[in-house]
Design a protein around this motif. Structure first.
Motif, PDB file in Angstrom:
ATOM      1  N   ALA A 153       0.835  -1.212   0.000  1.00  0.00           N
ATOM      2  CA  ALA A 153       0.000   0.000   0.000  1.00  0.00           C
ATOM      3  C   ALA A 153       0.868   1.261   0.000  1.00  0.00           C
ATOM      4  N   ILE A 154       1.952   1.233   0.779  1.00  0.00           N
ATOM      5  CA  ILE A 154       2.859   2.381   0.839  1.00  0.00           C
ATOM      6  C   ILE A 154       3.563   2.565  -0.506  1.00  0.00           C
ATOM      7  N   GLN A 155       4.031   1.468  -1.093  1.00  0.00           N
ATOM      8  CA  GLN A 155       4.710   1.552  -2.389  1.00  0.00           C
ATOM      9  C   GLN A 155       3.781   2.088  -3.471  1.00  0.00           C
ATOM     10  N   GLN A 156       2.525   1.614  -3.484  1.00  0.00           N
ATOM     11  CA  GLN A 156       1.571   2.098  -4.479  1.00  0.00           C
ATOM     12  C   GLN A 156       1.259   3.575  -4.285  1.00  0.00           C
ATOM     13  N   ALA A 157       1.220   4.024  -3.042  1.00  0.00           N
ATOM     14  CA  ALA A 157       0.888   5.420  -2.756  1.00  0.00           C
ATOM     15  C   ALA A 157       2.016   6.371  -3.139  1.00  0.00           C
ATOM     16  N   GLY A 192       5.221   5.370  -4.520  1.00  0.00           N
ATOM     17  CA  GLY A 192       6.143   4.923  -5.555  1.00  0.00           C
ATOM     18  C   GLY A 192       7.465   4.493  -4.951  1.00  0.00           C
ATOM     19  N   GLY A 193       8.367   4.075  -5.800  1.00  0.00           N
ATOM     20  CA  GLY A 193       9.683   3.657  -5.330  1.00  0.00           C
ATOM     21  C   GLY A 193       9.704   2.210  -4.895  1.00  0.00           C
ATOM     22  N   ALA A 194      10.763   1.862  -4.168  1.00  0.00           N
ATOM     23  CA  ALA A 194      10.963   0.490  -3.696  1.00  0.00           C
ATOM     24  C   ALA A 194      10.116   0.210  -2.461  1.00  0.00           C
ATOM     25  N   LEU A 195       9.973  -1.078  -2.151  1.00  0.00           N
ATOM     26  CA  LEU A 195       9.275  -1.454  -0.918  1.00  0.00           C
ATOM     27  C   LEU A 195      10.051  -0.918   0.279  1.00  0.00           C
ATOM     28  N   VAL A 196       9.329  -0.424   1.272  1.00  0.00           N
ATOM     29  CA  VAL A 196       9.974   0.070   2.492  1.00  0.00           C
ATOM     30  C   VAL A 196      10.116  -1.077   3.484  1.00  0.00           C
ATOM     31  N   THR A 197      11.087  -0.971   4.350  1.00  0.00           N
ATOM     32  CA  THR A 197      11.262  -1.951   5.417  1.00  0.00           C
ATOM     33  C   THR A 197      10.464  -1.475   6.624  1.00  0.00           C
ATOM     34  N   LEU A 198       9.606  -2.349   7.140  1.00  0.00           N
ATOM     35  CA  LEU A 198       8.774  -2.006   8.292  1.00  0.00           C
ATOM     36  C   LEU A 198       9.094  -2.938   9.454  1.00  0.00           C
ATOM     37  N   SER A 199       9.038  -2.397  10.667  1.00  0.00           N
ATOM     38  CA  SER A 199       9.297  -3.213  11.848  1.00  0.00           C
ATOM     39  C   SER A 199       8.053  -4.021  12.207  1.00  0.00           C
ATOM     40  N   ASP A 200       8.249  -5.021  13.064  1.00  0.00           N
ATOM     41  CA  ASP A 200       7.129  -5.852  13.523  1.00  0.00           C
ATOM     42  C   ASP A 200       6.195  -5.090  14.456  1.00  0.00           C
ATOM     43  N   SER A 201       6.605  -3.912  14.899  1.00  0.00           N
ATOM     44  CA  SER A 201       5.766  -3.131  15.809  1.00  0.00           C
ATOM     45  C   SER A 201       5.098  -1.936  15.114  1.00  0.00           C
ATOM     46  N   ASN A 224      17.826  17.282   3.062  1.00  0.00           N
ATOM     47  CA  ASN A 224      16.713  18.232   3.131  1.00  0.00           C
ATOM     48  C   ASN A 224      15.374  17.637   2.705  1.00  0.00           C
ATOM     49  N   ILE A 225      15.350  16.385   2.284  1.00  0.00           N
ATOM     50  CA  ILE A 225      14.104  15.765   1.840  1.00  0.00           C
ATOM     51  C   ILE A 225      13.256  15.448   3.064  1.00  0.00           C
ATOM     52  N   LYS A 226      12.017  15.914   3.046  1.00  0.00           N
ATOM     53  CA  LYS A 226      11.130  15.719   4.196  1.00  0.00           C
ATOM     54  C   LYS A 226      10.702  14.269   4.342  1.00  0.00           C
ATOM     55  N   SER A 227      10.393  13.889   5.581  1.00  0.00           N
ATOM     56  CA  SER A 227       9.826  12.569   5.849  1.00  0.00           C
ATOM     57  C   SER A 227       8.421  12.505   5.260  1.00  0.00           C
ATOM     58  N   GLU A 228       7.972  11.293   4.960  1.00  0.00           N
ATOM     59  CA  GLU A 228       6.626  11.118   4.437  1.00  0.00           C
ATOM     60  C   GLU A 228       5.778  10.464   5.510  1.00  0.00           C
ATOM     61  N   LYS A 229       4.560  10.983   5.672  1.00  0.00           N
ATOM     62  CA  LYS A 229       3.678  10.514   6.734  1.00  0.00           C
ATOM     63  C   LYS A 229       2.563   9.640   6.169  1.00  0.00           C
ATOM     64  N   PHE A 230       2.274   8.561   6.890  1.00  0.00           N
ATOM     65  CA  PHE A 230       1.134   7.689   6.617  1.00  0.00           C
ATOM     66  C   PHE A 230       0.364   7.534   7.910  1.00  0.00           C
ATOM     67  N   ILE A 231      -0.963   7.459   7.808  1.00  0.00           N
ATOM     68  CA  ILE A 231      -1.818   7.359   8.994  1.00  0.00           C
ATOM     69  C   ILE A 231      -2.719   6.145   8.844  1.00  0.00           C
ATOM     70  N   TYR A 240      -3.921   6.121   5.107  1.00  0.00           N
ATOM     71  CA  TYR A 240      -4.109   7.442   4.516  1.00  0.00           C
ATOM     72  C   TYR A 240      -2.746   8.077   4.277  1.00  0.00           C
ATOM     73  N   TYR A 241      -2.563   8.613   3.067  1.00  0.00           N
ATOM     74  CA  TYR A 241      -1.330   9.290   2.667  1.00  0.00           C
ATOM     75  C   TYR A 241      -1.676  10.758   2.422  1.00  0.00           C
ATOM     76  N   PRO A 242      -1.472  11.618   3.443  1.00  0.00           N
ATOM     77  CA  PRO A 242      -1.891  13.018   3.334  1.00  0.00           C
ATOM     78  C   PRO A 242      -1.269  13.789   2.169  1.00  0.00           C
ATOM     79  N   LYS A 243      -0.050  13.461   1.783  1.00  0.00           N
ATOM     80  CA  LYS A 243       0.632  14.200   0.711  1.00  0.00           C
ATOM     81  C   LYS A 243      -0.180  14.174  -0.584  1.00  0.00           C
ATOM     82  N   LYS A 244      -0.799  13.039  -0.881  1.00  0.00           N
ATOM     83  CA  LYS A 244      -1.607  12.914  -2.099  1.00  0.00           C
ATOM     84  C   LYS A 244      -3.099  12.806  -1.796  1.00  0.00           C
ATOM     85  N   GLU A 245      -3.452  12.929  -0.507  1.00  0.00           N
ATOM     86  CA  GLU A 245      -4.841  12.765  -0.066  1.00  0.00           C
ATOM     87  C   GLU A 245      -5.410  11.456  -0.609  1.00  0.00           C
TER      88      GLU A 245
END
Length: 129
Positions: free
Chosen positions: A50-54, A56-65, A93-100, A111-116
């Motif tokens: 879901a994050i990659q589709q929102a 783009g780019g490579a798959l992100v590494t996520l923790s078990d928590s 200087n590249i900002k972090s990206e937020k997901f909710i 929810y990906y606020p950057k692209k609503e």
């Protein structure tokens, strides 16, 4: 004169056949911040996709928590380095990206606020925070 009356009579007749919905449309339920109720490899894979589709780019590494204590996830960009091993100017200087993570109508959503952009997460269970 009779030729003009027939089209006018038809228009009035058609106009009178319209139905009016007297019941107002129900507003969509607002999404509420949520946390995951269980995390397993399938849930992690669903979130990664879901994050990659929102964004783009490579798959992100996520923790078990991920999303177990907070409803927000901040993803930092990797520091690009030059051939000399030093960080390329401006890469920091590249900002972090937020997901909710949200709960709406008993469904978990990302929810990906950057692209609503909102993505329903199938097979993922969460609860209101």
């Amino acid at each position: 004169m009779a030729k003009l009356l027939l089209p006018l009579a038809t228009l009035f007749a058609l106009g009178g056949c319209q139905s009016v919905n007297s019941e107002p449309a129900k507003p969509a339920k607002p999404a509420k911040p949520a946390i995951l109720t269980s995390v397993n490899p399938s849930v992690i894979a669903t979130l990664q996709q879901a994050i990659q589709q929102a964004k783009g780019g490579a798959l992100v590494t996520l923790s078990d928590s991920v999303f177990t204590k907070r409803s927000e996830l901040l993803i930092d960009h990797a520091m690009s380095k030059g051939s000399d091993g030093r960080v390329i100017m401006g890469a920091h200087n590249i900002k972090s990206e937020k997901f909710i993570l949200q709960l709406r109508n008993n469904q978990c959503e990302l929810y990906y606020p950057k692209k609503e952009l909102t993505t329903v997460l199938k097979g993922v269970t969460c609860k209101e925070l």
